[in-house]
Design a protein around this motif. Sequence first.
Motif, PDB file in Angstrom:
ATOM      1  N   ILE A   1      47.004  57.966  42.765  1.00 24.34           N
ATOM      2  CA  ILE A   1      45.538  57.453  43.614  1.00 24.34           C
ATOM      3  C   ILE A   1      44.569  57.687  42.431  1.00 24.34           C
TER       4      ILE A   1
ATOM      5  N   SER B   1      43.226  51.196  54.894  1.00 25.04           N
ATOM      6  CA  SER B   1      43.714  51.386  53.667  1.00 25.04           C
ATOM      7  C   SER B   1      45.123  52.182  54.177  1.00 25.04           C
TER       8      SER B   1
ATOM      9  N   GLY C   1      36.990  59.471  51.929  1.00 30.60           N
ATOM     10  CA  GLY C   1      38.361  59.228  50.889  1.00 30.60           C
ATOM     11  C   GLY C   1      39.138  60.592  50.704  1.00 30.60           C
TER      12      GLY C   1
ATOM     13  N   VAL D   1      40.922  49.873  47.759  1.00 33.16           N
ATOM     14  CA  VAL D   1      40.342  50.401  48.694  1.00 33.16           C
ATOM     15  C   VAL D   1      38.841  50.600  48.490  1.00 33.16           C
ATOM     16  N   GLU D   2      37.873  49.520  48.854  1.00 32.25           N
ATOM     17  CA  GLU D   2      36.658  49.461  48.513  1.00 32.25           C
ATOM     18  C   GLU D   2      36.035  48.712  49.321  1.00 32.25           C
TER      19      GLU D   2
ATOM     20  N   LEU E   1      41.033  54.141  45.135  1.00 33.51           N
ATOM     21  CA  LEU E   1      40.308  54.298  46.287  1.00 33.51           C
ATOM     22  C   LEU E   1      38.722  54.839  46.027  1.00 33.51           C
TER      23      LEU E   1
ATOM     24  N   MET F   1      47.171  53.308  44.174  1.00 31.97           N
ATOM     25  CA  MET F   1      46.076  53.186  45.032  1.00 31.97           C
ATOM     26  C   MET F   1      44.679  53.442  44.378  1.00 31.97           C
TER      27      MET F   1
END
Length: 244
Positions: free
Chosen positions: A77, A39, A62, A9-10, A53, A51
């Motif tokens: 995460i 996401s 986030g 997730v970027e 993140l 994940m």
Amino acid sequence: MNKPLILVVEDDKAIQKLITTTLETQGYQYHTAETGEGSILEAVSKQPDIMILDLGLPDMDGVNIITKVRTWSNMPIIVVSARSEDRDKIDALDAGADDYLTKPFSIEELLARLRVSLRRVRYDNEKLQKDATIFTNGFLKIDYLAGCTWLDGEEVHLTPIEYKLICLLAKNVGKVLTHNFILHEIWGDYANDVPALRVFMATLRKKIEKTPSHPKYIQTHIGVGYRMLRVSEDCKCTDSYSEN
């Protein structure tokens, strides 16, 4: 073994490309998302193993993503963020993040953190599988894989029918199983010999109950069937009914 699936997730295209290229060269599968909403949709639909993140997304912080994911998933995460203040790290970790890397970061360090998280995933999965094969109820223990039963640390020698009965009751602990249901599960579609079932249940009780006339584990519901009670190791006999 399936290749681990990583959700990246970027929203920074260059950093996203760096991470995904690295994952690809290391044999990982990956999906990407560039927004918080995306996401969460990817996490729900793809069920990734881990994940990665970024906290600074265009539509959602986030930390809020971590909080939302933690309502239904325990997947690791790893936060990778430009935020370097201790407060930011504490907020992310308190929300449920497992690890925190500050940008700019070393690819080698990211891979090392991934390996640690994957070891945790494997350990959790193996423990879950192991736990699913072992049933414990008070001093009673059944190892489904080994086909063995123990009471207070000593193995109980059961006949094949007795073992089938205790496994059926254990897998439905707390539920009343009717005579017909038990007969069907143990002997097949056309079985209807309730007196024979009562005999087998009586012999089973003699082997696992200290006082068969006042059973702690297997409760009789007269005219209906049987139920295995959930007990603790220090539990005294609960209210039960005996046919004999």
